[in-house]
Design a protein around this motif. Sequence first.
Motif, PDB file in Angstrom:
ATOM      1  N   PRO A 223      22.994  -2.665  -6.301  1.00  0.00           N
ATOM      2  CA  PRO A 223      21.755  -2.578  -7.085  1.00  0.00           C
ATOM      3  C   PRO A 223      20.642  -3.466  -6.555  1.00  0.00           C
ATOM      4  O   PRO A 223      19.467  -3.226  -6.830  1.00  0.00           O
ATOM      5  N   GLU A 224      20.993  -4.491  -5.786  1.00  0.00           N
ATOM      6  CA  GLU A 224      19.970  -5.399  -5.246  1.00  0.00           C
ATOM      7  C   GLU A 224      19.062  -4.718  -4.228  1.00  0.00           C
ATOM      8  O   GLU A 224      17.996  -5.249  -3.885  1.00  0.00           O
ATOM      9  N   LEU A 225      19.454  -3.511  -3.767  1.00  0.00           N
ATOM     10  CA  LEU A 225      18.668  -2.795  -2.760  1.00  0.00           C
ATOM     11  C   LEU A 225      17.804  -1.686  -3.361  1.00  0.00           C
ATOM     12  O   LEU A 225      17.185  -0.926  -2.633  1.00  0.00           O
ATOM     13  N   ARG A 226      17.746  -1.617  -4.687  1.00  0.00           N
ATOM     14  CA  ARG A 226      16.930  -0.590  -5.334  1.00  0.00           C
ATOM     15  C   ARG A 226      15.447  -0.934  -5.281  1.00  0.00           C
ATOM     16  O   ARG A 226      15.052  -2.102  -5.362  1.00  0.00           O
ATOM     17  N   LEU A 227      14.639   0.117  -5.193  1.00  0.00           N
ATOM     18  CA  LEU A 227      13.184  -0.045  -5.213  1.00  0.00           C
ATOM     19  C   LEU A 227      12.718  -0.395  -6.627  1.00  0.00           C
ATOM     20  O   LEU A 227      13.107   0.283  -7.581  1.00  0.00           O
ATOM     21  N   PRO A 228      11.875  -1.409  -6.796  1.00  0.00           N
ATOM     22  CA  PRO A 228      11.327  -1.685  -8.132  1.00  0.00           C
ATOM     23  C   PRO A 228      10.306  -0.628  -8.525  1.00  0.00           C
ATOM     24  O   PRO A 228       9.498  -0.183  -7.714  1.00  0.00           O
ATOM     25  N   GLY A 229      10.358  -0.217  -9.773  1.00  0.00           N
ATOM     26  CA  GLY A 229       9.416   0.762 -10.277  1.00  0.00           C
ATOM     27  C   GLY A 229       8.110   0.120 -10.703  1.00  0.00           C
ATOM     28  O   GLY A 229       7.916  -1.101 -10.588  1.00  0.00           O
ATOM     29  N   ALA A 230       7.215   0.971 -11.231  1.00  0.00           N
ATOM     30  CA  ALA A 230       5.905   0.470 -11.647  1.00  0.00           C
ATOM     31  C   ALA A 230       6.029  -0.579 -12.744  1.00  0.00           C
ATOM     32  O   ALA A 230       5.198  -1.495 -12.837  1.00  0.00           O
ATOM     33  N   ASP A 231       7.084  -0.467 -13.579  1.00  0.00           N
ATOM     34  CA  ASP A 231       7.279  -1.414 -14.668  1.00  0.00           C
ATOM     35  C   ASP A 231       8.115  -2.624 -14.257  1.00  0.00           C
ATOM     36  O   ASP A 231       8.461  -3.470 -15.085  1.00  0.00           O
ATOM     37  N   GLY A 232       8.458  -2.681 -12.967  1.00  0.00           N
ATOM     38  CA  GLY A 232       9.262  -3.793 -12.473  1.00  0.00           C
ATOM     39  C   GLY A 232      10.747  -3.552 -12.520  1.00  0.00           C
ATOM     40  O   GLY A 232      11.524  -4.271 -11.892  1.00  0.00           O
ATOM     41  N   ASN A 233      11.171  -2.544 -13.287  1.00  0.00           N
ATOM     42  CA  ASN A 233      12.591  -2.220 -13.355  1.00  0.00           C
ATOM     43  C   ASN A 233      12.995  -1.385 -12.147  1.00  0.00           C
ATOM     44  O   ASN A 233      12.214  -0.559 -11.656  1.00  0.00           O
ATOM     45  N   PRO A 234      14.220  -1.553 -11.641  1.00  0.00           N
ATOM     46  CA  PRO A 234      14.629  -0.812 -10.429  1.00  0.00           C
ATOM     47  C   PRO A 234      14.789   0.683 -10.700  1.00  0.00           C
ATOM     48  O   PRO A 234      15.156   1.101 -11.797  1.00  0.00           O
ATOM     49  N   ILE A 235      14.508   1.474  -9.686  1.00  0.00           N
ATOM     50  CA  ILE A 235      14.715   2.923  -9.733  1.00  0.00           C
ATOM     51  C   ILE A 235      16.125   3.186  -9.218  1.00  0.00           C
ATOM     52  O   ILE A 235      16.457   2.858  -8.076  1.00  0.00           O
ATOM     53  N   GLU A 236      16.957   3.787 -10.024  1.00  0.00           N
ATOM     54  CA  GLU A 236      18.393   3.806  -9.762  1.00  0.00           C
ATOM     55  C   GLU A 236      18.771   4.422  -8.415  1.00  0.00           C
ATOM     56  O   GLU A 236      19.674   3.936  -7.745  1.00  0.00           O
ATOM     57  N   GLY A 237      18.105   5.489  -8.011  1.00  0.00           N
ATOM     58  CA  GLY A 237      18.539   6.178  -6.801  1.00  0.00           C
ATOM     59  C   GLY A 237      17.661   5.991  -5.595  1.00  0.00           C
ATOM     60  O   GLY A 237      17.834   6.692  -4.592  1.00  0.00           O
ATOM     61  N   ALA A 238      16.698   5.046  -5.660  1.00  0.00           N
ATOM     62  CA  ALA A 238      15.722   4.898  -4.577  1.00  0.00           C
ATOM     63  C   ALA A 238      15.938   3.585  -3.833  1.00  0.00           C
ATOM     64  O   ALA A 238      15.967   2.508  -4.433  1.00  0.00           O
ATOM     65  N   LEU A 239      16.065   3.670  -2.516  1.00  0.00           N
ATOM     66  CA  LEU A 239      16.234   2.495  -1.675  1.00  0.00           C
ATOM     67  C   LEU A 239      14.898   1.781  -1.511  1.00  0.00           C
ATOM     68  O   LEU A 239      13.857   2.417  -1.324  1.00  0.00           O
ATOM     69  N   ASP A 240      14.918   0.470  -1.526  1.00  0.00           N
ATOM     70  CA  ASP A 240      13.689  -0.319  -1.407  1.00  0.00           C
ATOM     71  C   ASP A 240      13.281  -0.412   0.061  1.00  0.00           C
ATOM     72  O   ASP A 240      13.631  -1.354   0.777  1.00  0.00           O
ATOM     73  N   ILE A 241      12.527   0.573   0.509  1.00  0.00           N
ATOM     74  CA  ILE A 241      12.147   0.631   1.920  1.00  0.00           C
ATOM     75  C   ILE A 241      11.057  -0.372   2.287  1.00  0.00           C
ATOM     76  O   ILE A 241      10.644  -0.440   3.443  1.00  0.00           O
ATOM     77  N   THR A 242      10.625  -1.175   1.323  1.00  0.00           N
ATOM     78  CA  THR A 242       9.690  -2.251   1.661  1.00  0.00           C
ATOM     79  C   THR A 242      10.406  -3.422   2.311  1.00  0.00           C
ATOM     80  O   THR A 242       9.763  -4.313   2.863  1.00  0.00           O
ATOM     81  N   ARG A 243      11.741  -3.424   2.264  1.00  0.00           N
ATOM     82  CA  ARG A 243      12.529  -4.563   2.742  1.00  0.00           C
ATOM     83  C   ARG A 243      13.361  -4.164   3.952  1.00  0.00           C
ATOM     84  O   ARG A 243      14.078  -3.148   3.932  1.00  0.00           O
TER      85      ARG A 243
END
Length: 486
Positions: A223-243
């Motif tokens: 879960p630490e690799l999830r993309l944060p959403g607009a509300d700051g909560n992670p998006i369950e199925g999206a990889l955080d490609i900013t990192r």
Amino acid sequence: MTADAENTPRWLALPQPRTATLTGGLWRPASVRVVADDPAFAREAVRLEAELAARGMPSGDRSIIRLVATAPSAASTEAFEIDIADDVEVRASSPVGIFRATRQLLHNLRAQGAVPHGAVRSAPSVPERGLHLDAARKHFPTESILALLSALADVGLTSLQWHVSEHEGFRIGSEAFPEVVSAEHVSRTDAAVIAEAAADLHIDLIPSLDMPGHLGRVLAAHPELRLPGADGNPIEGALDITRDEAVAFARRLIDDVAPLFPHSTRWNLGGDEFVDFARIDDHPALAGAARERFGDRATGFDLLTDFVNRIAAHLRDHGFAARAWNDGMLRGEVVALDPDVTLTWWTNWHVDMRPLSAAVAAGARLVNFHDGLFYYVLGEKAGYRYPTSARIWEAEWHPGLFPSLPDGTRQEIAAPYPALLLGSFFSVWSDDSDAQSVEQVLDGIRSPLRAMAERAWNGGSRLRLDEFDEIDARIGVAALPAAAAR
């Protein structure tokens, strides 16, 4: 044999050959010997002798089928010629061409008990004709995938795109990340069996490991690799490609799965439905990282395109040519899509998706996944209906006919097709995994999949729908090869 076969022989095979000049009379010897004039055709000779023996024509000298090598064809390595009299001569430049020809002989034997005398010539209109199988949301056991490979090869399809990862499941064994693997999955040992069976049947097995979206099962364990959403909560199925560490994780997923596909040369990396593309600006993390890396004009689409390009380069290092779904591509402001990435074009349902003309203008290679005709979505979710041969014929579909734009504008590439149009695929998507059993899926797709096979090979079809339906019914189901039976 049937009465109509005795009186008015017809060539009953799918896909229909380009030309069939029938001279009267039928070939159905009491015994037959298959001779490979070229050592490269030895496997096809052994295969065909076994298949004929299973149909009551044991090895013997009453007739000879000679497999003859020809010079390479400008049309296709799958091109073939067959001359049928008391003996049979099959000519092609490659083992796959011989295989395509021998399926035609077997179809006639299954449909009418004999093969008409005459001369047959054929070559496909596009080089790829395949099936995408979502075996991630729904578990398809090894035996069912082997049966499916046999069914694809039987009607001249070239490829199985094996979708192994989704929000609901990761269905292939992992050594590096066992924590992401679903309880029901294909083991790495069985994956090797599938890869060898596919190669033997001249099927290109294309891994489909979708990223940076559709990673729900994988990211539940990370879960630490999830993309944060607009509300700051992670998006369950999206990889955080900013990192960078998340991109490195994506590469390691590929490194783990890649050895299971030793004969494969193509890989679909996904790139679709990562976030709601109509609201991509609502994700400040994407926009911020894009502007930091690529300047003030950059958007989240530039960051997505950069991710696809980086993963494509990694796949290239493994020997795979990358593919990506079309809906999020060609939409960046400053980052251009790697021209070596083939676009698997499934839809233009939203007005902001780039039209087919933009891909053609960019010189992108294309595979037609027409969702309106060829998406077999379990439970008929999202407004889809199960495909039928009737709808495919009514649309007068051919490989260059793509989904229309939202305003109804027709998107079409006319024949003769340019080299950038690689082919077409039928797709099974397991949105409601319990809507049908595995057996029901395989039964349900058979006829519309064969309809696509017929029209993709021939760039349309000379058959009327009723003629196609009759041949489809009469050739029945191919027996599972003994080598694949388990």
